[in-house]
Enzyme design. Structure first.
Site: not given
Ligand code: TTP
Ligand code: MG
Length: 386
Positions: A8, A104-105
């Site tokens: 993340d 983003d993960e």
């Protein structure tokens, strides 16, 4: 035993801004709107701004009060999507089994690849380094025997964290966390548990399985397992997605067009949500109909530009529906989208307010892990949605 890694990015949008403008480094940067934007909400903020209590989803006006000297930036989603694409390419160097969770993960299934690295810590360091070399941004990484543990671990030492939890450490490590950290526990469930004097995962373990199932249904069983660090959910790669869709079979056949439209609105919203969650746009919309006699047809329309907004998906699908339903009873209704592209630009007729509405609705629905906000057309006709 599986080895799952969760990655993340740290204060993602804000970190990209700080990377691209050195003057912003070390300062409280708040992304989501300019200082005077009346109705804006905070997308994210730098860790410097978090010290003042600013966080995602807070109204900008409130962030201005908490952090008057903050630097407020509207944000550039296209840029963040492009950076996200670069980060994804790093993930695939490590494993073909990658589940992109959001911009983003991601989860990476590293099972069987552990020996390629000296240790799990080396593995975590390697991916952090490669991400940094590629996009000059820091990520936090968690490694554990399943998704639940890996995600908790990546969050544990943020920012720039690396936490490895070995199977034999899970039991003790997990005990400390507040129940809120358990996947699926929201405000309401936490309140019920608090009324039973259950605040931490250690407390939760004192609850009998039967009690949890009695109160929370099937999810009670999941809770019982998660409290013990057991999470069988697989990492589900969707990178190769060629099409996605949803269909439903009715208990009794439906002829009425208004009812079919309402179901289609619901299916369109689900498909739109999944597209956006994966940063995908679709150019072709397909409606599938199975009539009472089991004859099945699919009808498709291709659009001049890729779309991922519920409104675009629904309006195209609805035209296809109207042409093909209304007289014969329908057993099954489905919608599929295909010709998928990543990071398509917003469509020609895109209205920024509409994109914003979709984003806010998605955020709410994601945060609550279920649908909490609907458009009127999705409401059943007998509950006032006529
Ligand atoms: P997160 O990973 O939740 O947050 P973050 O990366 O900014 O910070 P952290 O270090 O705690 O991971 O979300 C990733 C990006 O998604 C975030 O940079 C901005 C966007 N986002 C929103 O636009 N609205 C939101 O409510 C949230 C939670 C995130
Ligand atoms: Mg993040």
């Amino acid at each position: 035993m599986a080895t799952i890694m969760h990655v993340d990015m740290d204060s993602f949008f804000a970190a990209v801004e700080q990377r691209d403008n050195p003057e912003l480094r070390g300062k409280p940067v708040i992304v989501g709107g300019t200082r005077d934007s009346k109705r804006g909400v905070v997308s994210t903020c730098s860790y410097e701004a978090r010290k003042y209590g600013v966080h995602s989803a807070m109204p900008i006006a409130q962030a201005v009060k908490l952090c008057p000297h903050g630097i407020f930036i509207p944000g550039d989603h296209k840029k963040y999507a492009a950076v996200s694409g670069q980060i994804r390419s790093v993930f695939y160097r490590f494993s073909p089994v990658v589940e992109i969770v959001s911009i983003d993960e991601a989860f990476l299934d590293m099972t069987g690849c552990e020996h390629l690295y000296g240790s799990l810590e080396d593995l975590g360091r390697a991916i952090k380094e490669q991400i940094y070399e590629t996009v000059s941004l820091t990520a936090s990484v968690g490694i554990g025997p399943n998704k639940f543990i890996a995600k908790l671990a990546s969050d544990y030492r943020k920012p720039d964290g690396l936490v490895v939890v070995r199977p034999e450490e899970v039991w003790d490590w997990l005990a400390q966390f507040p129940v809120k950290k358990v996947w699926g526990i929201g405000q309401k469930t936490a309140e019920i548990l608090a009324s039973w004097q259950i605040y931490t995962i250690a407390d939760l373990r004192r609850c009998r399985r039967e009690t949890l199932v009695e109160r929370f249904g099937k999810y009670g069983d999941t809770l019982y397992q998660l409290a013990r660090g057991i999470d069988p959910r697989p990492v589900e790669p969707e990178s190769e997605t060629k099409s996605l869709g949803r269909e439903t079979t009715f208990e009794t056949d439906i002829s009425a067009l208004p009812k079919l439209r309402q179901v289609l609105a619901e299916l369109s919203a689900e498909v739109g949500y999944r597209l956006r969650r994966h940063g995908l746009w679709a150019r072709t919309i397909t409606v599938k109909l199975r009539y009472h006699d089991f004859t099945t047809i699919t009808r498709s329309a291709s659009l001049p530009e890729p779309v991922n907004n519920d409104d675009d998906i629904f309006s195209t699908a609805c035209q296809l529906l109207v042409k093909n339903a209304g007289s014969r009873p329908v057993r099954l209704l489905g919608i599929y989208v295909s010709q998928l592209t990543s990071f398509g630009q917003a469509s020609l007729f895109s209205d920024p307010r509409r994109e914003e509405l979709a984003r806010v609705m998605d955020e709410l629905n994601t945060r609550h892990g279920r649908r909490v906000i609907y458009k009127g057309r999705q409401l059943p006709l007998d509950s006032g949605g006529k």
